[in-house]
Design a protein around this motif. Structure first.
Motif, PDB file in Angstrom:
ATOM      1  N   SER A 268      51.676  34.208  -1.672  1.00 13.43           N
ATOM      2  CA  SER A 268      51.166  34.080  -0.383  1.00 13.43           C
ATOM      3  C   SER A 268      49.898  33.210  -0.305  1.00 13.43           C
ATOM      4  O   SER A 268      49.615  32.777   0.784  1.00 13.43           O
ATOM      5  N   LYS A 269      49.053  33.254  -1.417  1.00  8.07           N
ATOM      6  CA  LYS A 269      47.836  32.637  -1.295  1.00  8.07           C
ATOM      7  C   LYS A 269      48.076  30.903  -1.088  1.00  8.07           C
ATOM      8  O   LYS A 269      49.199  30.358  -1.610  1.00  8.07           O
ATOM      9  N   ALA A 270      47.241  30.247  -0.298  1.00  7.89           N
ATOM     10  CA  ALA A 270      47.363  28.772  -0.248  1.00  7.89           C
ATOM     11  C   ALA A 270      46.695  27.978  -1.356  1.00  7.89           C
ATOM     12  O   ALA A 270      45.510  28.446  -1.986  1.00  7.89           O
ATOM     13  N   VAL A 271      47.033  26.862  -1.644  1.00  9.66           N
ATOM     14  CA  VAL A 271      46.395  25.755  -2.586  1.00  9.66           C
ATOM     15  C   VAL A 271      46.123  24.751  -1.415  1.00  9.66           C
ATOM     16  O   VAL A 271      47.070  24.098  -0.804  1.00  9.66           O
ATOM     17  N   LYS A 272      45.009  24.384  -1.213  1.00  3.91           N
ATOM     18  CA  LYS A 272      44.402  23.344  -0.371  1.00  3.91           C
ATOM     19  C   LYS A 272      44.463  22.022  -1.052  1.00  3.91           C
ATOM     20  O   LYS A 272      43.657  21.998  -2.511  1.00  3.91           O
ATOM     21  N   LEU A 273      44.842  20.985  -0.559  1.00  2.00           N
ATOM     22  CA  LEU A 273      44.649  19.573  -1.118  1.00  2.00           C
ATOM     23  C   LEU A 273      44.081  18.761  -0.138  1.00  2.00           C
ATOM     24  O   LEU A 273      44.549  18.252   0.919  1.00  2.00           O
ATOM     25  N   GLY A 274      42.821  18.007  -0.525  1.00  2.00           N
ATOM     26  CA  GLY A 274      42.315  17.049   0.413  1.00  2.00           C
ATOM     27  C   GLY A 274      42.362  15.785  -0.283  1.00  2.00           C
ATOM     28  O   GLY A 274      42.190  15.594  -1.405  1.00  2.00           O
ATOM     29  N   ILE A 275      42.532  14.692   0.614  1.00  2.00           N
ATOM     30  CA  ILE A 275      42.470  13.270   0.121  1.00  2.00           C
ATOM     31  C   ILE A 275      41.504  12.577   0.960  1.00  2.00           C
ATOM     32  O   ILE A 275      41.351  12.538   2.162  1.00  2.00           O
ATOM     33  N   VAL A 276      40.581  11.680   0.031  1.00  2.00           N
ATOM     34  CA  VAL A 276      39.628  11.006   0.593  1.00  2.00           C
ATOM     35  C   VAL A 276      40.282   9.671   1.217  1.00  2.00           C
ATOM     36  O   VAL A 276      40.888   9.061   0.363  1.00  2.00           O
ATOM     37  N   VAL A 277      40.016   9.317   2.437  1.00  2.00           N
ATOM     38  CA  VAL A 277      40.604   8.167   3.132  1.00  2.00           C
ATOM     39  C   VAL A 277      39.402   7.352   3.526  1.00  2.00           C
ATOM     40  O   VAL A 277      38.659   7.675   4.272  1.00  2.00           O
ATOM     41  N   SER A 371      39.938  11.904  -4.938  1.00  2.74           N
ATOM     42  CA  SER A 371      39.410  10.709  -4.122  1.00  2.74           C
ATOM     43  C   SER A 371      40.017   9.377  -5.166  1.00  2.74           C
ATOM     44  O   SER A 371      39.510   9.749  -6.493  1.00  2.74           O
ATOM     45  N   SER A 372      40.278   8.498  -4.872  1.00  2.00           N
ATOM     46  CA  SER A 372      40.758   7.360  -5.425  1.00  2.00           C
ATOM     47  C   SER A 372      39.495   6.424  -5.914  1.00  2.00           C
ATOM     48  O   SER A 372      38.800   6.062  -5.255  1.00  2.00           O
ATOM     49  N   GLY A 373      39.486   6.311  -7.151  1.00  3.08           N
ATOM     50  CA  GLY A 373      38.428   5.330  -7.754  1.00  3.08           C
ATOM     51  C   GLY A 373      39.004   4.208  -8.467  1.00  3.08           C
ATOM     52  O   GLY A 373      38.705   3.503  -9.224  1.00  3.08           O
ATOM     53  N   GLN A 374      40.370   3.942  -8.019  1.00  4.22           N
ATOM     54  CA  GLN A 374      41.004   2.752  -8.463  1.00  4.22           C
ATOM     55  C   GLN A 374      40.117   1.361  -8.257  1.00  4.22           C
ATOM     56  O   GLN A 374      40.583   0.501  -8.775  1.00  4.22           O
ATOM     57  N   HIS A 375      39.344   1.360  -7.236  1.00  5.36           N
ATOM     58  CA  HIS A 375      38.742   0.237  -6.914  1.00  5.36           C
ATOM     59  C   HIS A 375      37.200   0.230  -7.891  1.00  5.36           C
ATOM     60  O   HIS A 375      36.387  -0.796  -7.467  1.00  5.36           O
ATOM     61  N   PHE A 376      37.003   1.038  -8.520  1.00 13.47           N
ATOM     62  CA  PHE A 376      35.926   0.952  -9.469  1.00 13.47           C
ATOM     63  C   PHE A 376      35.827  -0.314 -10.330  1.00 13.47           C
ATOM     64  O   PHE A 376      36.731  -0.435 -10.994  1.00 13.47           O
ATOM     65  N   PRO A 377      34.848  -0.974  -9.981  1.00 15.07           N
ATOM     66  CA  PRO A 377      34.894  -2.461 -10.661  1.00 15.07           C
ATOM     67  C   PRO A 377      34.409  -2.660 -11.791  1.00 15.07           C
ATOM     68  O   PRO A 377      33.825  -3.500 -12.424  1.00 15.07           O
ATOM     69  N   PRO A 406      40.544   9.815 -10.170  1.00 12.79           N
ATOM     70  CA  PRO A 406      41.028   8.673 -11.240  1.00 12.79           C
ATOM     71  C   PRO A 406      40.479   7.335 -10.995  1.00 12.79           C
ATOM     72  O   PRO A 406      40.203   6.927  -9.963  1.00 12.79           O
ATOM     73  N   MET A 407      40.356   6.723 -12.043  1.00 13.61           N
ATOM     74  CA  MET A 407      39.670   5.589 -12.098  1.00 13.61           C
ATOM     75  C   MET A 407      40.564   4.597 -13.220  1.00 13.61           C
ATOM     76  O   MET A 407      41.148   5.118 -14.017  1.00 13.61           O
ATOM     77  N   PRO A 408      40.568   3.248 -13.151  1.00 12.53           N
ATOM     78  CA  PRO A 408      41.010   2.563 -14.003  1.00 12.53           C
ATOM     79  C   PRO A 408      40.278   2.377 -15.293  1.00 12.53           C
ATOM     80  O   PRO A 408      39.036   2.659 -15.349  1.00 12.53           O
ATOM     81  N   MET A 409      41.050   2.441 -16.562  1.00 12.57           N
ATOM     82  CA  MET A 409      40.354   2.364 -17.830  1.00 12.57           C
ATOM     83  C   MET A 409      40.043   1.026 -17.955  1.00 12.57           C
ATOM     84  O   MET A 409      40.545  -0.008 -17.525  1.00 12.57           O
ATOM     85  N   PRO A 410      38.508   0.750 -18.512  1.00 14.98           N
ATOM     86  CA  PRO A 410      38.051  -0.592 -18.544  1.00 14.98           C
ATOM     87  C   PRO A 410      38.801  -1.410 -19.863  1.00 14.98           C
ATOM     88  O   PRO A 410      38.893  -0.967 -20.821  1.00 14.98           O
ATOM     89  N   SER A 411      39.635  -2.403 -19.068  1.00 11.36           N
ATOM     90  CA  SER A 411      40.247  -3.256 -20.003  1.00 11.36           C
ATOM     91  C   SER A 411      40.437  -4.766 -19.410  1.00 11.36           C
ATOM     92  O   SER A 411      40.856  -4.546 -18.255  1.00 11.36           O
ATOM     93  N   VAL A 412      40.181  -5.764 -20.005  1.00 10.13           N
ATOM     94  CA  VAL A 412      40.502  -7.084 -19.360  1.00 10.13           C
ATOM     95  C   VAL A 412      42.021  -7.302 -19.368  1.00 10.13           C
ATOM     96  O   VAL A 412      42.328  -8.363 -18.684  1.00 10.13           O
ATOM     97  N   ARG A 413      42.757  -6.498 -20.127  1.00  9.17           N
ATOM     98  CA  ARG A 413      44.207  -6.577 -19.907  1.00  9.17           C
ATOM     99  C   ARG A 413      44.737  -5.931 -19.089  1.00  9.17           C
ATOM    100  O   ARG A 413      46.061  -6.163 -18.849  1.00  9.17           O
ATOM    101  N   GLU A 414      44.268  -5.155 -18.241  1.00  9.73           N
ATOM    102  CA  GLU A 414      44.665  -4.159 -17.080  1.00  9.73           C
ATOM    103  C   GLU A 414      46.075  -3.797 -17.551  1.00  9.73           C
ATOM    104  O   GLU A 414      47.040  -3.809 -16.909  1.00  9.73           O
ATOM    105  N   ASN A 415      46.051  -2.894 -18.306  1.00 11.07           N
ATOM    106  CA  ASN A 415      47.319  -2.211 -18.869  1.00 11.07           C
ATOM    107  C   ASN A 415      47.530  -1.117 -18.075  1.00 11.07           C
ATOM    108  O   ASN A 415      48.826  -0.363 -18.499  1.00 11.07           O
ATOM    109  N   GLY A 416      46.812  -0.511 -17.121  1.00 17.20           N
ATOM    110  CA  GLY A 416      47.395   0.389 -16.053  1.00 17.20           C
ATOM    111  C   GLY A 416      46.876   1.798 -16.589  1.00 17.20           C
ATOM    112  O   GLY A 416      47.213   2.901 -15.881  1.00 17.20           O
TER     113      GLY A 416
END
Length: 454
Positions: A268-277, A371-377, A406-416
């Protein structure tokens, strides 16, 4: 420590007070860190530099970057209402030049609380930004930064880091920041949807946390994981089985949400999930001539959240959980939502407020924010000796709510491939590693070889 000094903007900056926007006022006194690890350059003779000369390049470029990003050289003070504001006085950034008797490959990235916290990422004693550059035995270098979150969000920090690196290479600066708070003035009269009352709460109305939660705070730990691109693609495929394509972030968040629910015994306990927008794209209607909100410096964030009982989450498919995550994000992904949030703050000033997902609740099994760090340059942060072999946020914010980025792995090949920083309760980290060991791999030095181009 070899040297400590204050680095000010290289040009005179007129002293001024920069007020916080209503969106800035939603942030408590909180610091976040970033660290960048560089291997010793060996590809080109002209790029091979001594650690001393590399630190000189970094420091000189910092003094130049603080001219357009002058709030980072200032201080946060209180106005007559007790609200924070930025005093832009060019007092300077605390800059530490340090040395560590260790090689890059020996650093324990999997346990950043031990290897990174207060060692490679500095503690901010004063001001808005602190920087530490640490020489390593192998000839490598680590740049660690600590930012006051009340002054800047990750988007603002990313702009600054990119400009700092560009300046060090004598390149034109891609993003020139602006600070026009008039873009975030409330409407007259202020108005907002009742959904914001469910998302945010005044600090004065929060009861002290139960004792059992206070004890559990001792078990909040940080970890860094590595996720291969094919695992992310698999989660996205499973989350999109109904024909509606879900994003990788939505799919990942739903998977983590369900994984943490697996450890709950009380259904019955809740699991809260917040998403940074990030509201910059949502508020484009407020942009003024020649001013894109992509160059705005400050906080433009909202954190909608959803909660479901442990029992319900366990019975859901990944696709069903991803649909709930998508609906949560969409609830805040509008101009009206951010306009209402600005108005909500105005109606309650000067009383400080906070998003409810941060608040401890004995009826919750867990609460986490993604929080998405996918734009971490990270691939743009070349100061003259190549892109980082590794880079990550470091955000052990305390409290009871977990934080995942989550962030992108440093790679000039952009392997995802992804790097994922997690700050969770120990029991939840144990769950992630036992229930999802095929997805979350502890990050170690072997992954550094994948980080740079051959």
């Amino acid at each position: 420590m070899k040297r400590r000094e204050a680095v000010a903007a290289v040009l005179p900056v007129p002293e001024q007070v920069l007020p916080m926007s209503n969106l800035d006022l939603l942030l408590p006194p909180l610091d976040f860190g970033i660290f960048l690890c560089y291997k010793k350059s060996s590809n080109y003779t002209e790029q091979s530099q001594s650690p001393e000369s590399m630190v000189t390049v970094i420091k000189k470029a910092l003094a130049q970057a603080l001219v357009p990003f002058y709030p980072f050289a200032g201080e946060i003070v209180q106005n007559h209402l007790g609200e924070p504001e930025l005093l832009c006085n060019n007092a300077g950034v605390d800059f530490v030049h340090a040395y560590a008797d260790i090689e890059l490959k020996e650093l324990d990235f999997y346990h950043p609380d031990l290897s990174v916290h207060e060692k490679l990422v500095p503690v901010k004693i004063r001001g808005v930004l602190s920087v530490q550059v640490t020489e390593l035995n192998c000839g490598g270098l680590v740049i660690g930064c600590t930012f006051d979150h009340r002054a800047a969000d990750a988007h603002s920090a990313n702009m600054f880091l990119t400009a700092w690196a560009e300046i060090s290479l004598d390149k034109p600066t891609t993003h020139i920041p602006f600070f026009r708070r008039s873009l975030f003035v409330p409407r007259c009269p202020p108005q907002h949807d009742e959904s914001i009352d469910k998302m945010y709460v005044l600090l004065s109305s929060i009861p002290p946390p139960p004792k059992e939660i206070e004890v559990s705070n001792d078990h909040l730990l940080s970890r860094i994981y590595y996720i291969k691109a094919e695992q992310i693609d698999r989660l996205q495929f499973q989350a999109s089985e109904n024909g509606t394509r879900r994003s990788k972030m939505e799919s990942f968040s739903a998977f983590l949400w369900k994984t943490i629910a697996e450890g709950g015994n009380d259904l019955s306990k809740a699991v809260k999930l917040g998403i940074v927008v990030d509201g910059r794209k949502r508020l484009e209607g407020r942009e003024e001539k020649n001013l894109s909100l992509q160059n705005y410096f400050g906080n433009v964030l909202s954190i909608p959240y959803t909660e479901v009982s442990v029992g319900e989450l366990k019975s859901m498919t990944l696709q069903m959980a991803a649909d709930l995550v998508h609906s949560c994000v969409e609830s805040a992904a509008t101009e009206e939502h951010f306009s209402g949030l600005i108005d909500w703050v105005e109606l309650h000033r000067p009383k400080p407020a906070i998003v409810k997902v941060y608040c401890a609740d004995a009826n919750n099994e867990a609460a986490i924010v993604v929080s998405s760090g996918q734009h971490f340059p990270v691939t743009k942060l070349n100061f003259g000796w190549g892109i980082p072999a590794f880079g990550s946020y470091h955000f052990p914010w305390g409290g009871q709510t977990g934080y995942v980025m989550p962030m992108p792995m440093p790679s000039v090949r952009e392997n995802g491939d992804w790097v994922v920083y997690m700050h969770l309760m120990k029991k939840h980290l144990d769950l992630v590693e036992t229930k999802a060991f095929d997805v979350f791999r502890p990050f170690d030095s072997s992954h550094l070889k994948l980080a740079v181009d051959d």
